[in-house]
Design a protein around this motif. Structure first.
Motif, PDB file in Angstrom:
ATOM      1  N   ASP A 301       0.847  -1.188   0.000  1.00 61.19           N
ATOM      2  CA  ASP A 301       0.000   0.000   0.000  1.00 61.19           C
ATOM      3  C   ASP A 301       0.887   1.245   0.000  1.00 61.19           C
ATOM      4  OD1 ASP A 301      -2.215  -1.624   0.111  1.00 61.19           O
ATOM      5  OD2 ASP A 301      -2.363  -1.546   2.298  1.00 61.19           O
ATOM      6  N   GLN A 327     -15.197   0.611  -7.589  1.00 65.10           N
ATOM      7  CA  GLN A 327     -14.039  -0.273  -7.452  1.00 65.10           C
ATOM      8  C   GLN A 327     -12.778   0.530  -7.124  1.00 65.10           C
ATOM      9  OE1 GLN A 327     -13.579  -3.106 -10.682  1.00 65.10           O
ATOM     10  NE2 GLN A 327     -11.373  -3.210 -10.377  1.00 65.10           N
ATOM     11  N   HIS A 328     -12.541   1.609  -7.873  1.00 65.73           N
ATOM     12  CA  HIS A 328     -11.357   2.441  -7.630  1.00 65.73           C
ATOM     13  C   HIS A 328     -11.402   3.077  -6.242  1.00 65.73           C
ATOM     14  CE1 HIS A 328      -9.597   1.977 -11.518  1.00 65.73           C
ATOM     15  NE2 HIS A 328     -10.516   2.653 -12.175  1.00 65.73           N
ATOM     16  N   GLU A 331     -10.902   0.599  -3.333  1.00 64.17           N
ATOM     17  CA  GLU A 331      -9.498   0.213  -3.189  1.00 64.17           C
ATOM     18  C   GLU A 331      -8.681   1.359  -2.590  1.00 64.17           C
ATOM     19  OE1 GLU A 331      -5.876  -1.964  -3.472  1.00 64.17           O
ATOM     20  OE2 GLU A 331      -7.993  -2.424  -3.184  1.00 64.17           O
ATOM     21  N   ARG A 334      -9.496   1.408   1.132  1.00 66.05           N
ATOM     22  CA  ARG A 334      -8.838   0.314   1.837  1.00 66.05           C
ATOM     23  C   ARG A 334      -7.367   0.634   2.072  1.00 66.05           C
ATOM     24  NH1 ARG A 334      -5.235  -2.931   1.442  1.00 66.05           N
ATOM     25  NH2 ARG A 334      -4.733  -2.342  -0.708  1.00 66.05           N
TER      26      ARG A 334
END
Length: 468
Positions: A301, A327-328, A331, A334
């Motif tokens: 990350d 989705q982007h 992520e 996260r």
């Protein structure tokens, strides 16, 4: 008939400018700093819209649709209030546009072109005044002033003279502050922007006349910096020339190898394309930047990766691809939570809010509410219990959302608290944001069947708007 159609379109654009810049009269602004801090985000978007409409008018006249320089350097728009009062600048722009919508206005080609040049010049002045107050959200996840958050002692810290090294001190101080808003570097605020650009141009000329083979990385860095500054002052054509040349030089220096400087310039080109109104090209640049950043940082990350994911999510939402947007953004969220741990952070709050808007747009109202509530809670945590413009604005939006979902009781609670906070912030003065919440309350109360109560709110909102 065709000329009549052009004239109608010109009037339509002037009307749009007039409506875009409705703000408090400069003489009624008591605390200019506080007022600019609260209104900066809205004003920034209004100014961008104003310039877009002015350039559209120039296109209708057969110009190239780019920001024009004043033909007469002594010609300038007259602004009420003090020289540093952005409310005065926008008031003057509104009056200028309003005059051009009158039936007896002189709308000859030369007159319209001169007015557009005046409006564009005033818009640039407004941007300079607003720049130190602008929220992070306006410039995307981070302005590419912030290109690397790696510690100085880290083995991968940027070298002096590289693109990431040029903007190092700002990046490092920003990472330490962790605030929701920031002031751009002193070199970019107020009238110092032009001085900074002139200094960079001088340094660039010296480098270009020196031993070019040894100084190419410095030239590329200066070009990238000039490109960013040109974009921030609104000269998008010049910005693209500088950034394209910087990218060409970086690719020549590094060949097929992925490099942080190339990724940073691609990110800046994405921001530029988005600001220029080309979201498709912006997405392409962001995607290339993301691929390179993933290659550089591996599977771990990293804030740079999360930053570009957020930008891609916003672009996908704008394009209507809500599944890809979610989705982007998911992520990105996260990754940010992995990096920041349990602590609240403005960047996390921003992505939560973006996910809430995606959920609302896709019809997932439960999911949208969850994200919006989490974003609001985090902002509340960051600002504490004190009244704050961003909290008042968030409460207003939650009220609107609750009304849309049919929860009128909750909607009124949110809007009542937003109104209380705004009245506390603005005192007894009439203010556009107070009028907006009064109107929203009128709509909610009307839906509950309390017509007398609704009329009270709507009448007060109307009186305030007319006073402004």
């Amino acid at each position: 008939m065709e000329q009549l159609d052009v004239d109608q379109k010109i009037v339509h654009n002037f009307k749009a400018i007039r409506e875009a810049v409705i703000y408090e009269h400069p003489d009624r602004v008591v605390d200019l700093q506080a007022a600019m801090l609260e209104e900066a985000a809205n004003m920034w978007e209004s100014v961008r819209a104003t310039r877009a409409h002015a350039n559209q008018i120039l296109l209708l006249l057969g110009a190239d649709g780019k920001d024009s320089q004043l033909q007469d350097p002594d010609l300038a728009i007259e602004t009420p209030g003090s020289p540093g009062n952005v409310f005065g600048v926008l008031k003057a722009v509104r009056q200028c546009a309003a005059d051009m919508t009158k039936p007896d206005a002189d709308r000859s080609t030369s007159a319209v072109r001169s007015v557009c040049q005046l409006i564009i010049s005033a818009a640039r002045q407004a941007e300079e005044l607003l720049r130190p107050f602008v929220l992070v959200e306006i410039l995307g996840e981070r302005s590419d002033v912030f290109t690397d958050h790696t510690a100085r002692s880290h083995p991968h810290a940027p070298l002096a003279g590289t693109v990431t090294g040029v903007t190092w001190s700002v990046a490092e101080s920003s990472a330490q502050e962790g605030a929701e808003t920031f002031n751009l570097p002193e070199a970019i605020s107020g009238g110092e922007t032009e001085t900074k650009m002139q200094a960079l141009e001088h340094e660039l000329r010296e480098l270009q006349t020196g031993q070019k083979s040894k100084e190419d990385h410095n030239i590329a860095a200066k070009l990238q910096e000039l490109g960013r500054l040109s974009r921030e002052v609104g000269d998008l054509k010049q910005a693209k020339q500088h950034l394209d040349e910087s990218l060409r030089m970086q690719l020549s220096l590094h060949g097929d190898k992925d490099h942080p400087d190339i990724a940073a310039t691609l990110q800046e080109l994405g921001i530029l394309s988005k600001q220029a109104g080309d979201p498709g090209e912006a997405q392409q640049h962001f995607q290339k930047s993301l691929r390179m950043k993933r290659s550089l940082h591996g599977n771990g990350d990293h804030l740079e990766v999360a930053t570009t994911l957020h930008a891609l999510g916003l672009g996908s939402r704008q394009a209507g691809d809500l599944e890809q947007a979610k989705q982007h953004l998911t992520e990105s969220l996260r990754m940010k939570r992995s990096l920041y741990g349990e602590m609240d952070h403005p960047s996390i709050a921003k992505t939560l809010h973006a996910l809430g808007l995606v959920g609302q747009q896709s019809g997932d109202l439960n999911g949208a509410k969850k994200y919006l509530d989490a974003s609001f809670r985090m902002k509340r945590s960051l600002h504490g219990d004190r009244d704050h413009p961003s909290i008042a604005a968030a409460l207003h939006e939650l009220g609107r959302f609750s009304r849309q979902t049919g929860d009128l009781k909750k909607a009124k609670e949110y809007l009542d608290e937003s109104l209380r906070m705004k009245r506390c912030l603005h005192g007894d003065r009439d203010h556009p944001n107070v009028a907006k919440t009064l109107h929203a309350l009128g709509v909610v109360v009307q839906q509950t069947g309390d017509l007398n109560g609704a009329k009270k709110y709507l009448d007060e909102s109307l009186r305030m708007k007319r006073a402004l």
